[in-house]
Motif scaffolding. Structure first.
Motif, short mmCIF file in Angstrom:
data_model
loop_
_atom_site.label_atom_id
_atom_site.label_comp_id
_atom_site.label_asym_id
_atom_site.label_seq_id
_atom_site.Cartn_x
_atom_site.Cartn_y
_atom_site.Cartn_z
N LYS A 92 16.95 6.43 90.75
CA LYS A 92 16.95 7.03 92.09
C LYS A 92 17.41 8.49 92.08
O LYS A 92 17.66 9.07 93.12
N LYS A 105 20.85 -8.12 100.84
CA LYS A 105 21.69 -7.27 100.00
C LYS A 105 23.18 -7.65 100.08
O LYS A 105 23.85 -7.75 99.04
N ARG A 149 28.56 6.35 100.77
CA ARG A 149 27.85 5.26 100.07
C ARG A 149 28.26 5.20 98.59
O ARG A 149 28.40 4.12 98.02
N TYR A 164 30.04 2.03 96.85
CA TYR A 164 29.55 1.39 95.61
C TYR A 164 30.70 1.28 94.60
O TYR A 164 30.88 0.23 93.96
N LYS A 194 27.86 -1.97 84.78
CA LYS A 194 28.66 -1.26 85.78
C LYS A 194 29.11 0.10 85.25
O LYS A 194 29.07 1.10 85.96
N1 LIG Z 1 24.02 5.01 89.92
C1 LIG Z 1 22.69 4.92 89.99
N2 LIG Z 1 22.11 3.70 90.23
C2 LIG Z 1 20.76 3.63 90.27
C3 LIG Z 1 19.96 4.78 90.11
N3 LIG Z 1 18.67 4.39 90.19
C4 LIG Z 1 18.65 3.08 90.37
N4 LIG Z 1 19.91 2.60 90.43
C5 LIG Z 1 20.25 1.20 90.66
O1 LIG Z 1 20.64 1.10 92.04
C6 LIG Z 1 21.42 -0.10 92.18
C7 LIG Z 1 22.56 0.20 93.09
O2 LIG Z 1 22.06 0.56 94.33
P1 LIG Z 1 22.35 -0.31 95.62
O3 LIG Z 1 21.80 0.40 96.80
O4 LIG Z 1 23.80 -0.68 95.64
O5 LIG Z 1 21.58 -1.65 95.35
P2 LIG Z 1 20.04 -2.00 95.54
O6 LIG Z 1 19.24 -0.96 94.80
O7 LIG Z 1 19.95 -3.37 94.93
O8 LIG Z 1 19.76 -1.99 97.01
C8 LIG Z 1 21.84 -0.52 90.79
O9 LIG Z 1 21.02 -1.61 90.41
P3 LIG Z 1 21.53 -3.07 90.36
O10 LIG Z 1 20.69 -3.78 89.38
O11 LIG Z 1 21.58 -3.60 91.74
O12 LIG Z 1 22.97 -2.93 89.71
P4 LIG Z 1 24.32 -3.31 90.35
O13 LIG Z 1 24.41 -2.58 91.67
O14 LIG Z 1 24.23 -4.79 90.47
O15 LIG Z 1 25.33 -2.84 89.39
C9 LIG Z 1 21.42 0.65 89.90
O16 LIG Z 1 21.02 0.24 88.61
C10 LIG Z 1 20.58 6.05 89.89
O17 LIG Z 1 19.96 7.08 89.76
N5 LIG Z 1 21.94 6.04 89.85
#
Ligand SMILES: Nc1nc2c(ncn2[C@@H]2O[C@H](COP(=O)(O)OP(=O)(O)O)[C@@H](OP(=O)(O)OP(=O)(O)O)[C@H]2O)c(=O)[nH]1
Length: 190
Positions: free
Chosen positions: A35, A107, A152, A156, A133
């Motif tokens: 992202k 979520k 946000r 997190y 993490k």
């Molecule tokens: N920090 C970061 N995170 C990113 C990025 N791109 C994608 N992510 C992913 O976004 C998730 C966290 O975002 P949220 O908004 O909390 O969750 P969501 O995507 O499931 O809605 C994480 O995935 P997840 O599999 O849900 O992991 P986790 O939240 O269970 O640890 C992480 O791997 C980025 O550029 N930076």
């Protein structure tokens, strides 16, 4: 001589298995991006998680490294657990299953389940979760994902600290690195 040959055989098998997982993950995540504003390929994340496990946590157990490489394939792509089982066996699949969110849930429920499930996870699943993490929090420190406010990011961090609280006593190096990040972001680390 014979034992040297069998050691070389084991090494080749391990190398081939790891490359097979890396290749599988790269194919499955090929259209997915992180992202961040550079739209980093998503596969960087799963390779980075496996790298934290080898380089920082001292993990050499191949099933843990395979599960790290595959940990988001079911959650985020069209991969099924049955497919993983056929390709990589029941044991690796069981670790991936433990670290995968149930995407049929909303979520808030998924986030709550991670906190609840963490203390009951297997040792191997805990290792993958800690590395996951650690990678994501470092990535948040590196740059803010598109559209995320600082509130946000902070939220997190607070949630991640609650998950990590249930994973403690698993790997000191990773826990120390996570604690350092929690301190920097002024989050109570439990
Ligand atoms: N920090 C970061 N995170 C990113 C990025 N791109 C994608 N992510 C992913 O976004 C998730 C966290 O975002 P949220 O908004 O909390 O969750 P969501 O995507 O499931 O809605 C994480 O995935 P997840 O599999 O849900 O992991 P986790 O939240 O269970 O640890 C992480 O791997 C980025 O550029 N930076």
């Amino acid at each position: 001589m014979a034992s040297q040959a069998s050691e070389n055989g084991d090494q080749s098998r391990i190398t081939m298995e790891l490359m097979r997982c890396t290749n599988f993950a790269a194919i499955k995540h090929k259209d997915q991006r992180r992202k961040d504003k550079e739209k980093t390929p998503y596969v960087n994340h799963v390779i980075g998680v496996a790298h934290i496990l080898t380089a920082e946590a001292g993990v050499t157990d191949i099933s843990v490294l395979q599960a790290a490489l595959l940990h988001d394939t079911v959650e985020d792509t069209d991969t099924t657990f049955e497919e993983l089982e056929q390709e990589f066996g029941e044991h690796v699949t069981s670790i991936v299953r433990e670290v995968s969110d149930d995407k049929t849930l909303g979520k808030a429920d998924r986030k709550r389940q991670q906190i609840e499930h963490a203390p009951h996870s297997s040792y191997k699943a805990k290792l993958v979760k800690l590395a996951d993490k650690l990678y994501n929090l470092r990535d948040l420190k590196r740059c803010t994902p598109c559209g995320w406010t600082s509130a946000r990011v902070q939220e997190y961090f607070g949630w991640a600290a609650q998950v990590v609280a249930g994973l403690r006593g698993t790997n000191q190096n990773m826990e120390d690195s996570l604690d350092q990040l929690f301190k920097e972001f002024k989050v109570a680390s439990g």
